[in-house]
Design an enzyme around this catalytic site. Structure first.
Site, PDB file in Angstrom:
ATOM      1  N   SER A   2       0.802  -1.229   0.000  1.00  0.00           N
ATOM      2  CA  SER A   2       0.000   0.000   0.000  1.00  0.00           C
ATOM      3  C   SER A   2       0.834   1.279   0.000  1.00  0.00           C
ATOM      4  O   SER A   2       0.321   2.357  -0.248  1.00  0.00           O
ATOM      5  CB  SER A   2      -0.965   0.027   1.187  1.00  0.00           C
ATOM      6  OG  SER A   2      -0.278   0.280   2.386  1.00  0.00           O
ATOM      7  N   LYS A   4       1.400   4.496   7.090  1.00  0.00           N
ATOM      8  CA  LYS A   4       0.601   5.347   6.208  1.00  0.00           C
ATOM      9  C   LYS A   4       1.080   6.785   6.290  1.00  0.00           C
ATOM     10  O   LYS A   4       1.722   7.196   7.255  1.00  0.00           O
ATOM     11  CB  LYS A   4      -0.890   5.326   6.603  1.00  0.00           C
ATOM     12  CG  LYS A   4      -1.570   3.993   6.384  1.00  0.00           C
ATOM     13  CD  LYS A   4      -1.756   3.713   4.920  1.00  0.00           C
ATOM     14  CE  LYS A   4      -2.321   2.350   4.660  1.00  0.00           C
ATOM     15  NZ  LYS A   4      -1.374   1.272   4.751  1.00  0.00           N
TER      16      LYS A   4
END
Length: 164
Positions: free
Chosen positions: A81, A118
């Site tokens: 991701s 993230k």
């Protein structure tokens, strides 16, 4: 200098010299300084979601003097991701332990009992966790959710180490 401080410094020097003699080391200060430049690999984190936080020391990596003061540990990344930020499956990220980061920083975040890597963006009253791979959607957390789940910043990613 205060007398107690002088005595403490002398005792410390004598102790270090005794340890050096027992270990057969000529300069123990070099060894002590050198050991500060090894940082642990504390386990794995997900570049995605749904991975439970586990701490498992997998080894140690030598870093420079400058990097030694800018970070605390490494984590191995699983998932894709964060590929747009050049963080790939199997890479090691160097993390500076902290509980807040500037908006736009890449961080290790604990969501309830799972960890993820993230980009953290603060907008209005939201914390947004953004993946850098368009296959994954961002997650939005209100201040209430941040408290109740909880959502916590564990550290700021300082750099990525890729082994070929």
């Amino acid at each position: 200098m205060h007398l107690k401080l002088i005595i403490f410094i002398n005792i410390k020097a004598i102790f270090l010299n005794n340890v050096a003699n027992v270990l057969g080391i000529t300069n123990i200060n070099e060894v002590l300084e050198e050991s500060e430049n090894y940082k642990p690999i504390l386990g794995t984190t997900r570049a995605g979601y749904d991975m439970y936080a586990e701490q498992d020391i997998q080894g140690y990596i030598k870093v420079t003097n400058e990097d030694s003061v800018n970070g605390d540990y490494f984590l191995r990344v699983e998932g894709d991701s964060m590929e747009g930020s050049h963080i790939y499956d199997g890479d090691l990220i160097y993390v500076q332990q902290c509980d807040c980061v500037p908006s736009g920083s890449i961080a290790v975040v604990l969501i309830s009992d799972e960890t993820t890597v993230k980009k953290v963006v603060y907008k209005n009253d939201l914390m947004i966790l953004e993946a850098s791979n368009p296959k994954y959607e961002s997650r939005y957390f209100t201040s209430k959710e941040i408290e109740e789940l909880p959502v916590r910043i564990l550290g700021r990613v300082r750099f990525v180490r890729t082994n070929f």
